[in-house]
Scaffold this active site. Structure first.
Site, PDB file in Angstrom:
ATOM      1  N   HIS A  92       0.728  -1.279   0.110  1.00  0.00           N
ATOM      2  CA  HIS A  92       0.109   0.036  -0.076  1.00  0.00           C
ATOM      3  C   HIS A  92       0.754   1.169   0.072  1.00  0.00           C
ATOM      4  O   HIS A  92       0.117   2.064  -0.057  1.00  0.00           O
ATOM      5  CB  HIS A  92      -0.981   0.024   1.502  1.00  0.00           C
ATOM      6  CG  HIS A  92      -2.026  -0.749   1.088  1.00  0.00           C
ATOM      7  ND1 HIS A  92      -3.501  -0.340   0.473  1.00  0.00           N
ATOM      8  CD2 HIS A  92      -2.433  -2.017   1.502  1.00  0.00           C
ATOM      9  CE1 HIS A  92      -4.036  -1.471   0.507  1.00  0.00           C
ATOM     10  NE2 HIS A  92      -3.886  -2.519   1.221  1.00  0.00           N
ATOM     11  N   LYS A 122      -8.248  13.703   5.220  1.00  0.00           N
ATOM     12  CA  LYS A 122      -7.446  12.374   5.290  1.00  0.00           C
ATOM     13  C   LYS A 122      -6.508  12.457   6.432  1.00  0.00           C
ATOM     14  O   LYS A 122      -6.433  13.644   7.008  1.00  0.00           O
ATOM     15  CB  LYS A 122      -6.729  12.203   3.931  1.00  0.00           C
ATOM     16  CG  LYS A 122      -6.075  13.525   3.507  1.00  0.00           C
ATOM     17  CD  LYS A 122      -5.456  13.154   1.910  1.00  0.00           C
ATOM     18  CE  LYS A 122      -6.659  13.264   0.960  1.00  0.00           C
ATOM     19  NZ  LYS A 122      -6.665  12.012   0.139  1.00  0.00           N
ATOM     20  N   ARG A 123      -5.733  11.368   6.691  1.00  0.00           N
ATOM     21  CA  ARG A 123      -4.702  11.297   7.570  1.00  0.00           C
ATOM     22  C   ARG A 123      -3.877  12.355   7.353  1.00  0.00           C
ATOM     23  O   ARG A 123      -3.290  13.018   6.067  1.00  0.00           O
ATOM     24  CB  ARG A 123      -3.947  10.159   7.368  1.00  0.00           C
ATOM     25  CG  ARG A 123      -2.748   9.813   8.292  1.00  0.00           C
ATOM     26  CD  ARG A 123      -2.656   8.282   8.386  1.00  0.00           C
ATOM     27  NE  ARG A 123      -1.886   7.710   6.912  1.00  0.00           N
ATOM     28  CZ  ARG A 123      -0.979   7.922   6.502  1.00  0.00           C
ATOM     29  NH1 ARG A 123      -0.020   8.197   7.250  1.00  0.00           N
ATOM     30  NH2 ARG A 123      -0.622   7.325   5.346  1.00  0.00           N
ATOM     31  N   LYS A 134       0.746  14.199   2.005  1.00  0.00           N
ATOM     32  CA  LYS A 134      -0.648  14.555   1.866  1.00  0.00           C
ATOM     33  C   LYS A 134      -0.924  16.021   1.609  1.00  0.00           C
ATOM     34  O   LYS A 134      -1.870  16.426   0.828  1.00  0.00           O
ATOM     35  CB  LYS A 134      -1.427  13.668   2.855  1.00  0.00           C
ATOM     36  CG  LYS A 134      -1.674  12.384   2.652  1.00  0.00           C
ATOM     37  CD  LYS A 134      -2.646  11.673   3.466  1.00  0.00           C
ATOM     38  CE  LYS A 134      -2.393  10.172   3.650  1.00  0.00           C
ATOM     39  NZ  LYS A 134      -3.119   9.527   2.426  1.00  0.00           N
ATOM     40  N   THR A 158      -8.633   6.182  -1.695  1.00  0.00           N
ATOM     41  CA  THR A 158     -10.186   5.759  -1.813  1.00  0.00           C
ATOM     42  C   THR A 158     -11.190   6.739  -1.465  1.00  0.00           C
ATOM     43  O   THR A 158     -12.006   7.137  -1.957  1.00  0.00           O
ATOM     44  CB  THR A 158     -10.597   4.783  -0.745  1.00  0.00           C
ATOM     45  OG1 THR A 158     -10.454   4.841   0.594  1.00  0.00           O
ATOM     46  CG2 THR A 158      -9.618   3.355  -1.298  1.00  0.00           C
ATOM     47  N   LYS A 193     -14.740   8.284  -3.210  1.00  0.00           N
ATOM     48  CA  LYS A 193     -15.968   8.326  -2.357  1.00  0.00           C
ATOM     49  C   LYS A 193     -16.527   9.910  -2.688  1.00  0.00           C
ATOM     50  O   LYS A 193     -17.755  10.130  -3.049  1.00  0.00           O
ATOM     51  CB  LYS A 193     -15.651   8.202  -1.052  1.00  0.00           C
ATOM     52  CG  LYS A 193     -15.261   6.721  -0.645  1.00  0.00           C
ATOM     53  CD  LYS A 193     -14.815   6.997   0.743  1.00  0.00           C
ATOM     54  CE  LYS A 193     -13.894   5.502   1.019  1.00  0.00           C
ATOM     55  NZ  LYS A 193     -13.202   5.622   2.169  1.00  0.00           N
TER      56      LYS A 193
END
Length: 825
Positions: A364, A555-556, A561, A663, A667
């Site tokens: 991942h 998100k985390r 990110k 993901t 969504k």
């Protein structure tokens, strides 16, 4: 929230039967009558009544799959972020109308009752949510499967924001039990640690015997995972740790009341929290102990079932497929070899064929810190027999590598499972790769980079092993349940078969230029945004305008990110509005949510920066009608279900080459948000599906990021070329948003200005240009609505059902039965 649509109204007989079942549970299981019952009492009673209906189907499909000798899938994951299960079970059983009417007749407020269910604290982010989606899809596709993980008492942590700082507190989701689960004390396994390895003579051969010095017990708890329309049910088996001797009575009676519980406390630590901080030796050891704990229990359970039903172990690859979800369960390779050789006495070569034929491994991430490595010294102390086995696996693997083209003497170091550096370490990603027959990435780009970077040398040795399986999401959860208004509209436009068959979703594209359909889509979005605005006001006291553009970054929290890039844009926008308040600005609400790892200081500082920016921006009369910033605390599945349907813009802006898939991007696009993002992870496939005119792509590509790093370029050129960026960094670094501590964010600004490891400065100008393009399209409601419709219409490919069907065909070799091909239940 409106209820999801049901197939048919509840019959009077069904309604009365279900009411009677709920009341019976309230009386006999809870010990209360309706007048005294709390919302939680009603939740537990209703959950137990629903569970009764599930268990009959569960047992029936289990008997049938055994009678037919069907191959099973075992999914090992350290995380399963299942969230609240009530709506999941009700929707998949197609009992929405029955439950709503029955509870209404009993005077129960359905929304209050649903909120009484805690989110199951079994995961952190995308990894755990993916595992939950794939488990639901396996059940919906009729694949006999079982998930294995840890039954965490407290999960990751409950995030509280105090004075802008993240504070971590224990989640207490299991404090009053879990009505969905079944305790299985008959399935309790001994898990061993430490000790020594001795050589013993058995017959005419020598045998290695592990003599451990510590044993804990793993106790099974099963939670049913209900597939679509309730036709198939699979279990999620979670392990709870306990001591063999939970109370040393003689020590207790001697007056050492705390010491008497020491063994129990040490054992229970294994299933207390997810991802204990690993910046101390004790924390690192606990992580390895956790991983081995659940892996050993799971493999013992799998082998027990294999022997019970089939009576032999060499046929295991024909009867079982074991999927390792990321690197955390990689010790399973060595553990299965130990069980097969030491306990069941298979020859090494047979055991190795069984192991490789049974396991497959999903990678991942390409981040080095996520590709776990463990010090050899720790392994030697904690799992000495496994280290012996890993040494032999490595020796035979290197012997095989020696005969391959392109693997010279230097290549051995790259492909070795043991990193022979000054601090010798076991490479768990390498172990999983070597011990699996298939290794998959989770997006096309990620899989390509696996072959070219982190596993390039192993790929040369095993060229057919790496395959791609792009992630997917379950539409039942993230469309039907999270956004019933949109589901109703899609059922009317695309036909009711869209509930079972996402291949009809593209019918919506035929109406992308229809004013009425676009207007209805916009009305759905406005209703969802009003609901989120009410929630934000109730929770935080901040008023946000539902007519503004909701710009969502959930998100985390991690530097790659790039929440920081979004915050720099926020400050640049704030400066621009203040400089020219009369311009035609698009009102924006910047919505952030996510948790930072407890020991990740840089990420926690980004959370503080977001909250400090919000404090200034939201209270500035010159800008507060045009720009708002909100950081919603304690991001979890339930919060995501509220934010995602309300989002207009989806921030997917990771540094190219660093996001495996994502993901959340799927969504959000499925729910009508347009994506702004880099060519990273599944963004590439989303662009292919929705069309490049319906997504905002910007920034360096993965190969350009790598080239920039290779050349040692720093941020100076980017900052010098952008006075706007320089002004933003000056403001942050000089305390404009932290007047109480002017130097609080100096390190943040300097890291971007002088180092820029995540290409924030390098991508800033391109990101600002993409945000300008977002504003231009937003000013054209028909064009924006058309793009939203086309995004929704072309997201069917990202269904987890497609992902699981590909795993089933290409990795596991098991048949599937798509929901659209099954007769309605």
């Amino acid at each position: 929230m409106p209820a999801p649509i049901a197939d048919t109204p509840a019959s009077e007989a069904d309604l009365e039967a279900f009411k009677a079942s709920v009341l019976a549970k309230l009386t006999l299981a809870i010990g209360k009558d309706g007048a005294a019952a709390t919302p939680r009492d009603w939740f537990v009673a209703t959950a137990l009544a629903l569970r009764d209906r599930v268990i009959h189907r569960w047992l029936a499909v289990n008997r049938l799959s055994h009678a037919e000798g069907r191959k099973r899938v075992y999914y090992l994951s350290l995380e399963f972020l299942i969230g609240r299960l009530f709506a999941d079970v009700v929707e998949n059983l197609r009992m929405t109308e029955t439950v709503k009417a029955a509870l209404g007749d009993l005077g129960v407020d359905l929304d209050k009752m649903r909120r009484a269910e805690p989110d199951a604290a079994l995961g952190n982010g995308g990894l755990g949510r993916l595992a939950a989606c794939l488990m639901e899809s396996m059940a919906s596709l009729g694949i006999p499967a079982r998930g294995y993980g840890i039954r965490y008492d407290h999960g990751l942590f409950r995030q509280v924001i105090r004075d802008g700082w993240q504070m971590e507190f224990a989640e207490n989701w299991l404090s009053f039990g879990n009505p969905w689960e079944f305790a299985r004390p008959e399935f309790t396994y001994d898990i061993h640690y430490g000790g020594r390895v001795e050589t013993a003579t058995k017959g005419r051969r020598l045998q290695q015997v592990w003599v451990p010095d510590e044993t804990v017990e793993a106790v099974a708890y099963d939670t049913p995972v209900v597939g679509w329309r309730g036709r198939h049910v699979n279990p999620l088996r979670l392990w709870s740790a306990r001591a063999v001797d939970p109370l040393r009575l003689e020590v207790f009676n001697e007056g050492d009341h705390v010491g008497a519980l020491a063994q129990q406390s040490r054992a229970e630590a294994l299933s207390k929290i997810l991802y204990p901080a690993d910046y101390t030796p004790a924390g690192r050891e606990l992580r390895l102990r956790q991983e081995y704990f659940f892996v050993s229990a799971s493999l013992q359970d799998i082998l027990r079932r294999q022997m019970q039903y089939y009576g032999d172990l060499p046929s295991l690859p024909d009867r079982a497929a074991i999927q390792l979800n990321d690197t955390h369960p990689s010790i399973a390779i060595a553990e299965l070899m130990r069980l097969l050789i030491d306990i069941h006495h298979l020859p090494w070569d047979v055991a190795w064929r069984v192991t490789v034929g049974t396991f497959s491994y999903t990678n991942h991430t390409l981040l080095p810190e996520a590709l776990e490595t463990w010090p050899v010294a720790l392994f030697e102390r904690l799992l000495p027999r496994h280290l012996d086995i890993i040494y032999r696996i490595n020796s035979e693997h290197l012997a095989e590598a020696a005969g391959k083209d392109g693997i010279g003497d230097g290549g051995h170091a790259a492909v070795s499972i043991i990193d022979e550096g000054h601090d010798r370490r076991v490479r768990m990603g390498h172990l999983a790769f070597v011990g699996s027959h298939k290794v998959n990435g989770v997006s096309a780009l990620h899989t390509k980079l696996m072959r070219e970077t982190v596993f390039a040398d192993l790929h040369r040795i095993y060229p057919d092993r790496i395959v791609n399986k792009t992630n997917g999401i379950t539409f039942r959860r993230w469309l039907h349940q999270a956004n019933p208004r949109l589901t109703k509209l899609l059922s009317e436009v695309c036909g009711r078969e869209v509930l079972d068959d996402v291949s009809v979703l593209p019918r919506l594209a035929e109406y992308a230029d229809d004013h009425g359909t676009v207007w209805r889509l916009a009305a759905v979005k406005r209703a969802n945004k009003r609901a989120l605005a009410r929630f934000v006001h109730e929770q935080m006291g901040v008023t946000i305008d539902p007519s503004a553009l909701f710009d969502v970054h959930i998100k985390r929290i991690h530097e790659y990110k790039r929440q920081l890039l979004n915050l720099l844009d926020t400050v640049a926008r704030y400066h621009a509005i203040r400089a020219n308040p009369q311009a035609d600005w698009v009102p924006r609400v910047k919505i952030f949510a996510g948790k930072a790892a407890a020991s990740y200081a840089e990420a926690k500082l980004i959370i503080k920066l977001a909250n400090d920016i919000a404090a200034i921006v939201n209270n500035d009369p010159a800008t507060r009608e045009l720009l708002r910033v909100v950081f919603l605390p304690n991001y979890n599945v339930s919060l995501a279900e509220m934010i995602i349907p309300a989002a207009d813009l989806s921030e997917q802006i990771s540094t190219a080459g660093m996001e495996a898939s994502g993901t959340g991007n799927m969504k959000l696009a499925l729910n009508g948000a347009l994506t702004i993002g880099t060519l990273d992870g599944a963004n590439i496939e989303i662009r292919e599906q929705v069309g490049e005119d319906n997504i905002f792509i910007f920034g360096l590509r993965a190969e350009e990021v790598e080239a920039r790093r290779r050349l040692g370029l720093h941020a100076g050129d980017a900052v010098a070329a952008s006075p706007e960026l320089a002004a933003v960094l000056d403001a942050i670094g000089d305390g404009a948003f932290s007047p109480d501590d002017p130097f609080r964010f100096r390190s943040v600004a300097d890291r971007v200005r002088y180092v820029d490891p995540y290409m924030i400065a390098a991508d800033f100008a391109a990101y600002r240009a993409a945000q300008d393009a977002v504003d231009r399209l937003w000013r054209q409601p028909e064009a924006w609505g058309r793009a939203c419709a086309l995004n929704i219409a072309h997201m069917g490919w990202f269904s987890a059902d497609r992902t699981i069907a590909e795993y089933a065909a290409d990795v596991w070799n098991v048949p599937v039965q798509p929901p659209s091909k099954r007769a309605p239940g």
